[in-house]
Design an enzyme around this catalytic site. Sequence first.
Site, PDB file in Angstrom:
ATOM      1  N   TYR A 140      11.782   4.432   4.173  1.00 42.15           N
ATOM      2  CA  TYR A 140      13.237   4.535   4.145  1.00 42.15           C
ATOM      3  C   TYR A 140      13.711   5.993   4.220  1.00 42.15           C
ATOM      4  O   TYR A 140      14.765   6.274   4.772  1.00 42.15           O
ATOM      5  CB  TYR A 140      13.787   3.952   2.831  1.00 42.15           C
ATOM      6  CG  TYR A 140      14.038   2.464   2.826  1.00 42.15           C
ATOM      7  CD1 TYR A 140      13.006   1.553   3.014  1.00 42.15           C
ATOM      8  CD2 TYR A 140      15.323   1.975   2.602  1.00 42.15           C
ATOM      9  CE1 TYR A 140      13.246   0.193   2.975  1.00 42.15           C
ATOM     10  CE2 TYR A 140      15.562   0.614   2.559  1.00 42.15           C
ATOM     11  CZ  TYR A 140      14.524  -0.282   2.753  1.00 42.15           C
ATOM     12  OH  TYR A 140      14.771  -1.627   2.713  1.00 42.15           O
ATOM     13  N   LYS A 185      -0.482  -2.453   0.637  1.00 35.82           N
ATOM     14  CA  LYS A 185      -1.191  -2.827   1.873  1.00 35.82           C
ATOM     15  C   LYS A 185      -2.336  -1.821   2.020  1.00 35.82           C
ATOM     16  O   LYS A 185      -2.443  -1.081   3.021  1.00 35.82           O
ATOM     17  CB  LYS A 185      -0.204  -2.786   3.060  1.00 35.82           C
ATOM     18  CG  LYS A 185      -0.756  -3.310   4.373  1.00 35.82           C
ATOM     19  CD  LYS A 185      -0.897  -4.823   4.439  1.00 35.82           C
ATOM     20  CE  LYS A 185      -1.569  -5.245   5.749  1.00 35.82           C
ATOM     21  NZ  LYS A 185      -1.944  -6.679   5.764  1.00 35.82           N
ATOM     22  N   ASP A 218       0.845  -9.196   2.086  1.00 33.28           N
ATOM     23  CA  ASP A 218       0.915 -10.472   2.820  1.00 33.28           C
ATOM     24  C   ASP A 218       0.511 -11.632   1.902  1.00 33.28           C
ATOM     25  O   ASP A 218       1.127 -12.694   1.890  1.00 33.28           O
ATOM     26  CB  ASP A 218       0.087 -10.438   4.121  1.00 33.28           C
ATOM     27  CG  ASP A 218      -1.245  -9.713   3.998  1.00 33.28           C
ATOM     28  OD1 ASP A 218      -1.549  -9.169   2.919  1.00 33.28           O
ATOM     29  OD2 ASP A 218      -2.005  -9.704   4.992  1.00 33.28           O
ATOM     30  N   ASP A 242      11.988  -4.642  -0.957  1.00 30.02           N
ATOM     31  CA  ASP A 242      13.201  -5.153  -0.321  1.00 30.02           C
ATOM     32  C   ASP A 242      12.935  -6.555   0.213  1.00 30.02           C
ATOM     33  O   ASP A 242      13.691  -7.503  -0.043  1.00 30.02           O
ATOM     34  CB  ASP A 242      13.604  -4.206   0.819  1.00 30.02           C
ATOM     35  CG  ASP A 242      14.839  -4.701   1.555  1.00 30.02           C
ATOM     36  OD1 ASP A 242      15.797  -5.117   0.889  1.00 30.02           O
ATOM     37  OD2 ASP A 242      14.832  -4.678   2.810  1.00 30.02           O
ATOM     38  N   ASP A 246      14.139 -10.571  -1.445  1.00 35.63           N
ATOM     39  CA  ASP A 246      14.925 -11.604  -0.753  1.00 35.63           C
ATOM     40  C   ASP A 246      14.144 -12.915  -0.728  1.00 35.63           C
ATOM     41  O   ASP A 246      14.707 -13.995  -0.909  1.00 35.63           O
ATOM     42  CB  ASP A 246      15.241 -11.183   0.696  1.00 35.63           C
ATOM     43  CG  ASP A 246      16.510 -10.338   0.809  1.00 35.63           C
ATOM     44  OD1 ASP A 246      16.805  -9.587  -0.139  1.00 35.63           O
ATOM     45  OD2 ASP A 246      17.189 -10.424   1.849  1.00 35.63           O
TER      46      ASP A 246
END
Length: 367
Positions: A140, A185, A218, A242, A246
Amino acid sequence: MSTFRIVLLPGDGVGREVTTAAKHVMAAAAELFDVDLEFSEELIGGAAIDATGEPLPQRTLDACIASDAAFLGAVGGPKWDGGTRRPEEGLLGIRKALGLFANLRPVKVTEATLAHSPLKPQIVKGVDLLIVRELTGGAYFGEKKRDAKAASDLCVYTVAEIERVARIAFDAAQKRRGYVTSVDKANVMETSRLWRDTVNRIHKAEYPDVALDHMLVDTAAMRLIQKPRDFDVLLTENMFGDILSDEASMLPGSIGLLGSASLGTRQPGLFEPIHGSAPDIAGRDLANPAGAILSAAMLMRYGLDRTQEADAIENAVTQVQKSGRFTADLGGAETCSGMTHAVIDALSRAFWASRHYSVQQHQMHWG
Ligand code: NAD
Ligand code: IPM
Ligand code: MN
């Protein structure tokens, strides 16, 4: 009695509607519990671009810095797509300027919302997890480049940035069920390998009493749907957090249900529902105000240290949900303003019922 100064940043789309809801609930709680709140309103996002050309005017930032807590509705919308300045710059800018590196996003499935989840009740019953999302680092905020043939967003994490947010997650776990899942990751990203090493080191040196696991992002996306009860505190970097939050909002059943607190080492914090400006329903009194109202409860709890008021607001939201009143996102017929009034009503009924009860108890005791 001291006065708490609260800056409201309604922003765009449903941001305006849910900020009004949060303000009314905070004002009602303040009146009942005799807390002095002073509200002011400032521009951010698309509304600020329209008025000043800037998504985060200096005046807005100065007002937030001088406040005890700030509340944000939402920013963005199709109107500003393709423009030279984006509304989202305002939100990213204020998080960075206020040093808000930790974003707490609680996800709870209560008995009242159980039937509204798109997932089976036996999977989501009892879910109670906290996402701790790093908020001022990663892709970001890294260098961005673009030419005719390519573009890049540099993902950078420093050891210090990982350490401080890891401590927030471990501290939170100590007050909860004592279990942190750090999501990364590390099989691909160098930043994730540094993340994992750093989280391990802080864990070993400072929080041996907390249980720690690592999970690839994942797999975490899968486990959140398969076995969401397995999570207590989920610690992760900015972009993974983020996306996973959601996803996690579908455990209770709507993105309109989740609130958040963005915190740094100093006040003010910024309190924000996790949803966006919802252009598809904006201006029609359809938005679910629960996420904003629960963010207001977090403002009371973390921003002003007013636990009683925070608990009372959260209980009032649950009470209204228990009575079967829901907005359209959860298949109900309630409006944003209708829900807000119902929450205020529940808040004041519970307040007076407890006062009445304690007066009665007092009389019984003293004859
Ligand atoms: P969104 O969160 O605005 O909406 C996604 C879906 O969820 C829509 O169908 C919307 O109607 C629904 N929804 C969202 N909030 C709701 C609520 N309170 N009650 C009921 N339904 C709700 O995401 P999007 O459509 O991808 O993004 C729209 C704009 O919002 C974009 O400009 C984006 O950048 C911005 N955004 C801002 C924030 C923020 O300010 N914190 C967060 C996410 C997205
Ligand atoms: C959120 C939003 C923001 C983010 C956007 C609007 C910059 O999606 O608060 O979750 O990605 O952090
Ligand atoms: Mn988001």
